[in-house]
Structure formats: C-alpha cells, structure tokens
Scaffold this motif. Structure first.
Motif, PDB file in Angstrom:
ATOM      1  N   MET A   1       0.750  -1.159  -0.037  1.00 53.35           N
ATOM      2  CA  MET A   1      -0.016   0.170   0.150  1.00 53.35           C
ATOM      3  C   MET A   1       0.898   1.368  -0.021  1.00 53.35           C
ATOM      4  O   MET A   1       1.876   1.462   0.669  1.00 53.35           O
ATOM      5  CB  MET A   1      -0.762  -0.015   1.127  1.00 53.35           C
ATOM      6  CG  MET A   1      -1.653  -1.261   1.528  1.00 53.35           C
ATOM      7  SD  MET A   1      -2.574  -0.874   2.664  1.00 53.35           S
ATOM      8  CE  MET A   1      -3.446  -2.389   2.626  1.00 53.35           C
ATOM      9  N   MET A   2       0.468   2.430  -0.924  1.00 55.40           N
ATOM     10  CA  MET A   2       1.322   3.511  -1.032  1.00 55.40           C
ATOM     11  C   MET A   2       0.706   4.880  -0.985  1.00 55.40           C
ATOM     12  O   MET A   2      -0.447   5.023  -1.077  1.00 55.40           O
ATOM     13  CB  MET A   2       1.743   3.538  -2.553  1.00 55.40           C
ATOM     14  CG  MET A   2       2.221   4.728  -2.979  1.00 55.40           C
ATOM     15  SD  MET A   2       2.456   5.618  -4.137  1.00 55.40           S
ATOM     16  CE  MET A   2       1.872   6.845  -3.912  1.00 55.40           C
ATOM     17  N   LYS A   3       1.740   5.640  -0.531  1.00 58.59           N
ATOM     18  CA  LYS A   3       1.114   7.014  -0.564  1.00 58.59           C
ATOM     19  C   LYS A   3       0.501   7.058  -1.693  1.00 58.59           C
ATOM     20  O   LYS A   3       0.999   6.757  -2.729  1.00 58.59           O
ATOM     21  CB  LYS A   3       2.180   7.851  -0.210  1.00 58.59           C
ATOM     22  CG  LYS A   3       1.762   9.294  -0.107  1.00 58.59           C
ATOM     23  CD  LYS A   3       2.836  10.174  -0.087  1.00 58.59           C
ATOM     24  CE  LYS A   3       2.468  11.288  -0.332  1.00 58.59           C
ATOM     25  NZ  LYS A   3       3.254  12.520  -0.847  1.00 58.59           N
ATOM     26  N   THR A   4      -0.627   7.406  -1.221  1.00 58.02           N
ATOM     27  CA  THR A   4      -0.834   7.008  -2.328  1.00 58.02           C
ATOM     28  C   THR A   4      -1.161   6.053  -2.261  1.00 58.02           C
ATOM     29  O   THR A   4      -0.657   5.966  -1.971  1.00 58.02           O
ATOM     30  CB  THR A   4      -0.082   6.473  -3.114  1.00 58.02           C
ATOM     31  OG1 THR A   4      -0.447   5.925  -3.396  1.00 58.02           O
ATOM     32  CG2 THR A   4      -0.499   6.050  -3.190  1.00 58.02           C
ATOM     33  N   ASN A   5      -0.620   4.018  -2.788  1.00 57.73           N
ATOM     34  CA  ASN A   5      -1.263   2.837  -2.652  1.00 57.73           C
ATOM     35  C   ASN A   5      -1.482   3.305  -2.696  1.00 57.73           C
ATOM     36  O   ASN A   5      -1.426   3.565  -2.203  1.00 57.73           O
ATOM     37  CB  ASN A   5      -1.357   2.063  -2.020  1.00 57.73           C
ATOM     38  CG  ASN A   5      -1.482   1.497  -1.814  1.00 57.73           C
ATOM     39  OD1 ASN A   5      -1.818   1.311  -2.005  1.00 57.73           O
ATOM     40  ND2 ASN A   5      -1.733   0.931  -2.075  1.00 57.73           N
ATOM     41  N   LYS A   6      -1.824   5.666  -3.309  1.00 63.33           N
ATOM     42  CA  LYS A   6      -1.629   5.395  -3.291  1.00 63.33           C
ATOM     43  C   LYS A   6      -2.035   5.955  -3.192  1.00 63.33           C
ATOM     44  O   LYS A   6      -2.382   6.026  -2.342  1.00 63.33           O
ATOM     45  CB  LYS A   6      -0.887   5.362  -2.834  1.00 63.33           C
ATOM     46  CG  LYS A   6       0.106   5.454  -3.060  1.00 63.33           C
ATOM     47  CD  LYS A   6       0.768   5.782  -2.617  1.00 63.33           C
ATOM     48  CE  LYS A   6       1.467   6.043  -2.471  1.00 63.33           C
ATOM     49  NZ  LYS A   6       1.419   6.512  -2.232  1.00 63.33           N
ATOM     50  N   VAL A   7      -2.973   3.708  -5.193  1.00 64.43           N
ATOM     51  CA  VAL A   7      -2.536   4.875  -4.723  1.00 64.43           C
ATOM     52  C   VAL A   7      -3.698   5.367  -3.969  1.00 64.43           C
ATOM     53  O   VAL A   7      -3.861   6.156  -3.292  1.00 64.43           O
ATOM     54  CB  VAL A   7      -2.321   5.815  -5.636  1.00 64.43           C
ATOM     55  CG1 VAL A   7      -2.236   7.077  -5.203  1.00 64.43           C
ATOM     56  CG2 VAL A   7      -1.043   5.588  -6.188  1.00 64.43           C
ATOM     57  N   LEU A   8      -4.348   4.425  -4.149  1.00 72.04           N
ATOM     58  CA  LEU A   8      -5.123   5.235  -3.237  1.00 72.04           C
ATOM     59  C   LEU A   8      -4.762   5.065  -1.926  1.00 72.04           C
ATOM     60  O   LEU A   8      -4.474   5.919  -1.230  1.00 72.04           O
ATOM     61  CB  LEU A   8      -6.548   4.840  -3.408  1.00 72.04           C
ATOM     62  CG  LEU A   8      -6.763   6.516  -3.505  1.00 72.04           C
ATOM     63  CD1 LEU A   8      -6.777   7.218  -4.186  1.00 72.04           C
ATOM     64  CD2 LEU A   8      -7.999   6.448  -3.725  1.00 72.04           C
ATOM     65  N   SER A   9      -4.725   3.789  -1.915  1.00 69.04           N
ATOM     66  CA  SER A   9      -4.396   3.608  -0.695  1.00 69.04           C
ATOM     67  C   SER A   9      -3.173   4.715  -0.363  1.00 69.04           C
ATOM     68  O   SER A   9      -2.975   5.325   0.640  1.00 69.04           O
ATOM     69  CB  SER A   9      -4.103   2.347  -0.012  1.00 69.04           C
ATOM     70  OG  SER A   9      -4.805   1.603   0.349  1.00 69.04           O
ATOM     71  N   PHE A 179       7.324  -5.212   1.313  1.00 69.22           N
ATOM     72  CA  PHE A 179       6.778  -6.030   0.817  1.00 69.22           C
ATOM     73  C   PHE A 179       5.203  -5.721   1.298  1.00 69.22           C
ATOM     74  O   PHE A 179       4.944  -5.742   2.421  1.00 69.22           O
ATOM     75  CB  PHE A 179       6.841  -7.495   1.186  1.00 69.22           C
ATOM     76  CG  PHE A 179       5.811  -8.481   0.251  1.00 69.22           C
ATOM     77  CD1 PHE A 179       5.498  -8.522  -1.084  1.00 69.22           C
ATOM     78  CD2 PHE A 179       5.189  -9.420   1.048  1.00 69.22           C
ATOM     79  CE1 PHE A 179       4.896  -9.132  -1.955  1.00 69.22           C
ATOM     80  CE2 PHE A 179       4.485 -10.440   0.402  1.00 69.22           C
ATOM     81  CZ  PHE A 179       4.180 -10.186  -0.930  1.00 69.22           C
ATOM     82  N   GLN A 180       4.432  -5.206   0.256  1.00 72.66           N
ATOM     83  CA  GLN A 180       3.293  -4.551   0.716  1.00 72.66           C
ATOM     84  C   GLN A 180       2.322  -4.812  -0.581  1.00 72.66           C
ATOM     85  O   GLN A 180       2.506  -5.274  -1.446  1.00 72.66           O
ATOM     86  CB  GLN A 180       3.237  -3.041   0.909  1.00 72.66           C
ATOM     87  CG  GLN A 180       3.952  -2.270  -0.212  1.00 72.66           C
ATOM     88  CD  GLN A 180       3.409  -1.063  -0.638  1.00 72.66           C
ATOM     89  OE1 GLN A 180       2.192  -0.817  -0.107  1.00 72.66           O
ATOM     90  NE2 GLN A 180       4.183  -0.270  -1.252  1.00 72.66           N
ATOM     91  N   GLN A 181       0.822  -4.275  -0.368  1.00 75.45           N
ATOM     92  CA  GLN A 181      -0.014  -4.067  -1.398  1.00 75.45           C
ATOM     93  C   GLN A 181       0.289  -3.413  -2.610  1.00 75.45           C
ATOM     94  O   GLN A 181       0.011  -2.128  -2.767  1.00 75.45           O
ATOM     95  CB  GLN A 181      -1.273  -3.737  -0.835  1.00 75.45           C
ATOM     96  CG  GLN A 181      -1.890  -4.613   0.159  1.00 75.45           C
ATOM     97  CD  GLN A 181      -3.234  -4.234   0.662  1.00 75.45           C
ATOM     98  OE1 GLN A 181      -4.127  -3.754   0.079  1.00 75.45           O
ATOM     99  NE2 GLN A 181      -3.234  -4.238   2.112  1.00 75.45           N
ATOM    100  N   SER A 182       1.247  -3.743  -3.473  1.00 79.30           N
ATOM    101  CA  SER A 182       1.750  -3.030  -4.760  1.00 79.30           C
ATOM    102  C   SER A 182       1.235  -3.398  -5.909  1.00 79.30           C
ATOM    103  O   SER A 182       1.650  -2.532  -6.864  1.00 79.30           O
ATOM    104  CB  SER A 182       3.550  -3.419  -4.728  1.00 79.30           C
ATOM    105  OG  SER A 182       3.876  -3.352  -3.548  1.00 79.30           O
ATOM    106  N   THR A 183       0.145  -4.151  -6.196  1.00 77.87           N
ATOM    107  CA  THR A 183      -0.527  -4.526  -7.454  1.00 77.87           C
ATOM    108  C   THR A 183      -1.222  -3.114  -7.925  1.00 77.87           C
ATOM    109  O   THR A 183      -2.015  -2.754  -6.955  1.00 77.87           O
ATOM    110  CB  THR A 183      -1.289  -5.508  -7.477  1.00 77.87           C
ATOM    111  OG1 THR A 183      -2.202  -5.448  -6.017  1.00 77.87           O
ATOM    112  CG2 THR A 183      -0.651  -7.061  -7.252  1.00 77.87           C
ATOM    113  N   ALA A 184      -0.806  -2.699  -8.780  1.00 74.31           N
ATOM    114  CA  ALA A 184      -1.260  -1.240  -9.280  1.00 74.31           C
ATOM    115  C   ALA A 184      -2.729  -1.604 -10.056  1.00 74.31           C
ATOM    116  O   ALA A 184      -2.618  -1.370 -11.317  1.00 74.31           O
ATOM    117  CB  ALA A 184      -0.364  -0.472 -10.147  1.00 74.31           C
TER     118      ALA A 184
END
Length: 534
Positions: A1-9, A179-184
C-alpha cells in the motif's frame, strides 16, 4: 500500500501518494519467479525475533541509529520511540531515533541532508517521492547485498524476488523493498454517504471522465465538501499511469514512458493525446470549482481526509468493495483509513498490474555515510521479521494508541497521539495488525493478508517488470528536467492554468532541458535489457 497505494491507499493513504497515496496503503503483479514461493501466503509468516546473524548482544558496542521517514506530525512520537527501543536494544544493542518529517517537507529535507553529506543511518525512499533511483545514481545510498546476506537472510527470503529485482541498479541492491499491497489496480473512491444520498450509480464508472456528473452533484448540493481531492502527491497522471494506458520507466515524472500495449518504444508521456485530454478535463474541473483553489501547490491532504472533506478521489485499488463482498468480507473503504466514521465505496476500473515503479513504491535505504551500516541492517531485519517491533513503529503502544480487539485486529485511538496509518512504510506488511480501515472478517484465518499477498504474486506483469533505469548518464538532464516539471507540471495537471497556452511552453522547456536525451538513453537501456532477456 502507498502513499498513495496511493494509490489510493497510497494516494488515499499518504499522500498522500501516497500520499500518497498513498497513499496511501498503497496508499502498487506478476507470476512468481523461481524463488518467489518463499514469500508466498502459503508459507509460514515471518516471525523471527533475532537478527539473522546470531551475534550476542553483549559483544556489540552500543550505537545510536537515526531513522528518517515521512508522515503527518505525531504528538506522541517519543512514547513510541521509547517503546521501540525497549524491544530493539536488548536484541541488537542499538537505540533508534525516529526522525518523522512532514510529507510536504520530506523530499527537500533529504535532498539537503544528502547534498551536504550529513550522516544518518536509515531513510524511507521510493521510486517517486525522494527518488530512490536518482539518489542511487548520486551515490547517496550504500550497496546492501553483502549486508543482507550476512544480517538479514530471513528478510531476503520473505520478500518475493520480483521486488528485489525492482530495486537493483546495475545488479546491486541499494534498498530493502517493503513487501506490501503493490499491485497497481486503479479506480476511484467516493464517500458512501454521498453516493447513497444522491443515488449515484457508482458501480458504472469506467474512466475518470465518467465522474464529472458526480462532481457536479456534490458541487451543487454539498458546499462543505470538496468534490475532487487533488494534491501533488495524488496527481492521477503521475500516480496511476496505467489509467492512461502508460507504464513508468525510472520514475513517474521523468519523460520517457511505455504504452502498455507496446513494451518496446519509449515515448514522451507529456506529448501524448492522453495527457492533453487529461489536463483539458482537469482545467474544466478546476474552472467549475471541483477542487481546492490551491490544488497546484498542495503537497498532501491528510487534514482534509481526517475531516472527511473530500467527496471523491483517485484510488490505487488492488481489491475493491465488490471484490471484498464476493470474498465474504465487509469493507468500510479506504476513506475510513483516515476517519473511521467516513465510509467509502472503492471501485477498480483498471485491473491490477505489477510494474517496477510500484514494486519499488516504498523502500528503506541505508545512507552511504552511515557509520553503523551493519547495525542498521540488523534493525531492518527486525522490522521485517519481528511482529512486535514492526507493529510498534506502525501502530504505537497497545492500550494507549490502539486497542486489540482480536488476535490480529486492532482499533486505533484517534486521541492517543500516534496515528500514522502507514503499515506500507516499514518492514514487511504481512506482519501488520488489521485495523478499522481493513475489511471485517479479514483477520479470520489471515484471509485478507493472504488475499493481497496472492494478488501481488500472481497478477499480470508489465512488459518492463524488472527493468530499472540507470540515471547516471543523464544526471544533468534529469536535474534540469525536474526543475521544469516543478515549475509548470502541477499547475497544468491541476487545471490551474490554461493548457492551450501553457502546454506548448512546458513541452518546449522540457526539450531545452534535455528530455529528448533522457528518452534516448531510456530507449538504449531498454533495448539492451530486452536483448539480454532473449
């Protein structure tokens, strides 16, 4: 997950990013490589509480580690630092100083520190914010392969190979990927209360322009809400290139992308019809008052998110509301990650894809000037393998900053003084407790974590997954182009200025700054990479 994740997350969570996303959970997928199964959801969860190299604590001299990372200011940071050190010090005889810098100031702060050679030990970085690849080219980070093998083999085995491939530059690793929720996967997020009140057909959206009538409804009827969230950390064209049929090479801002349906030809994304259509639409939205008037200079929106002021926003969405329902989980939506009473519908309309920039969306690096590189790697190993240490830096102190409501689920305390909402920023996110922003029922049999881990390992790979652009040959052009982008991009992308007048100026300035040289170098390196794969 990103800033975004992030993006939305990530955009949603961060950054706000990322980030945000990014944030935020970003808050960004390919078939597994030969060794990838070592980090799959079917393997035992990382749980070691000792450094990989069994070095007795009493034989280590005491050291102090400085750790820089971005986020919203936290009143009770010192309490968390003290709690973290009670866990870390007995294991590796190190004291950690947490240097949390506001998102809006983080990138500039790190540029100054790296430029002056000021010593520090660890720092959060990414393919976008605090540009990892550019910093590697500038010699800011230490090469880590030997340190990882010696002090963090469990960390290495717990992260799929494709994530390590995404952070290699000229064959060397200079940062440990989270290692996070990286699938875009991408889409949008809408306040549930707004969608329900006006009976909006939120499931029907297939592209950003479909949101225009929703935004108009909010503008006419909800004067206390901002129809569309926009910030520099949550710009759709930069945070969600696949939404426009594009894939980033190197970083999101630098000229030189690929079309997803053509993995061989590098193009200037700012010269595409997709970009012109996007900024024209954003000009229309801005002119109609759908965004904040200061959108062009706004770096992050965490205050608005916590106040529940944004009606709609872009989302990096790997798993959406409909998918959770189908899996038997009840999700309150990504907006609730910042305000638990503000539920949202999250809809994905661009399917998950793993790209190099998203696999490298959040990284921890060790400074080339760190006097304590070995101990810094020991700390990174703990953050990737020790559940108690990881959750302390992410969520704080139990009973003060959060309450445990199930074996692997917590409820955060909004008045506790520590709410980063950034499990994607540290260590290995498989270790994270679920919180009120995660789907109900997801903690049962580790259902939610297994779901996103499987998605990361098995979603569609991009054409250039694993390609890492080396900025070294074009460092000067990169700096010049960045200056042009900082000058004009966000004013254009937020709709604050007329694209018919300023887009030609923007493109002309990019060319004079060296954009064609950068694109040619990207093409050269990509051609070599493709040839070596055959």
């Amino acid at each position: 997950m990103m800033k975004t994740n992030k993006v939305l997350s990530v955009v949603s969570a961060l950054a706000i990013v990322l980030a945000g996303c990014g944030t935020n959970h970003s808050n960004n997928t390919a078939s597994p490589s030969a060794k990838q199964s070592e980090g799959s959801a079917t393997q035992p969860e990382a749980s070691s509480s000792q450094p990989a190299k069994e070095t007795p604590q009493e034989t280590l001299d005491p050291v102090e580690l400085t750790y820089y990372f971005p986020g919203s200011p936290q009143k009770d940071l010192q309490t968390v630092e003290d709690a973290l050190n009670k866990l870390v010090q007995p294991k590796i005889n190190a004291t950690v100083r947490l240097k949390l810098i506001d998102w809006g100031a983080y990138e500039e702060k790190m540029k100054v520190m790296m430029g002056s050679g000021d010593p520090y030990d660890l720092a959060w970085t990414a393919a976008g914010t605090n540009n990892y690849f550019q910093n590697v080219a500038n010699g800011a980070y230490a090469p880590l392969d030997e340190l990882i093998d010696q002090y963090a083999p469990d960390t290495k085995n717990g992260i799929p190979d494709m994530f390590w491939d995404a952070v290699r530059v000229k064959g060397k690793v200079y940062g440990v990927p989270v290692f996070q929720q990286s699938t875009a996967g991408y889409g949008y997020i809408i306040q549930k209360a707004v969608a329900d009140k006006y009976n909006l057909d939120w499931k029907s959206v297939t592209k950003l322009s479909d949101l225009t009538p929703f935004l108009e409804t909010v503008k006419k009827n909800e004067p206390n809400l901002i129809p569309w969230e926009y910030s520099q950390g949550g710009d759709p064209f930069l945070t969600a290139p696949p939404m426009f049929g594009l894939e980033t090479l190197g970083d999101a801002k630098t000229p030189g992308d690929l079309y997803l349906n053509d993995g061989g030809k590098v193009i200037n994304q700012y010269e595409t019809p997709e970009f012109k259509e996007y900024i024209t639409m954003m000009r229309d939205w801005f002119s109609k008052g759908y965004m904040r008037k200061d959108a062009a200079t706004l770096k992050e929106t965490s205050a608005d998110r916590k106040a529940g002021k944004n009606a709609l926003q872009i989302g990096q969405i790997d798993i959406d509301t409909l998918a959770f329902e189908q899996a038997g989980m009840e999700a309150s939506g990504r907006m609730s990650q910042f305000n638990k009473d503000n539920h949202s519908y999250d809809l994905q309309f661009v399917k998950p894809l793993l790209t190099t920039d998203k696999a490298a969306a959040t990284i921890t690096a060790i400074s080339a000037n760190s006097p304590n590189k070995e101990r810094a790697m020991m700390l990174l190993n703990l953050l990737n393998t020790d559940k108690e240490i990881y959750n302390t830096i992410v969520w704080g102190v139990e009973g003060k900053h959060y309450t445990k409501v199930a074996e692997n689920r917590i409820e955060t305390n909004p008045d506790g003084g520590y709410q980063t909402f950034a499990p994607w920023e540290f260590g290995n996110m498989k270790l994270s407790y679920l919180f009120e922003g995660d789907p109900k029922g997801g903690e049962v049999d580790n259902k939610f974590t297994n779901m996103w881990v499987d998605l990361n390992e098995n979603a569609t790979p991009s054409n250039a997954l694993g390609f890492v652009f080396d900025f070294t040959p074009v460092k000067t052009e990169k700096a010049n182009v960045d200056a042009v982008i900082d000058e004009l991009y966000f004013a254009l992308a937020s709709g604050s200025i007329d694209p018919d007048k300023y887009l030609p100026q923007f493109l002309d300035k990019l060319k004079r700054a060296g954009s064609d040289t950068i694109i040619a170098e990207k093409q050269k390196q990509l051609d070599t990479w493709i040839a070596e794969k055959k």
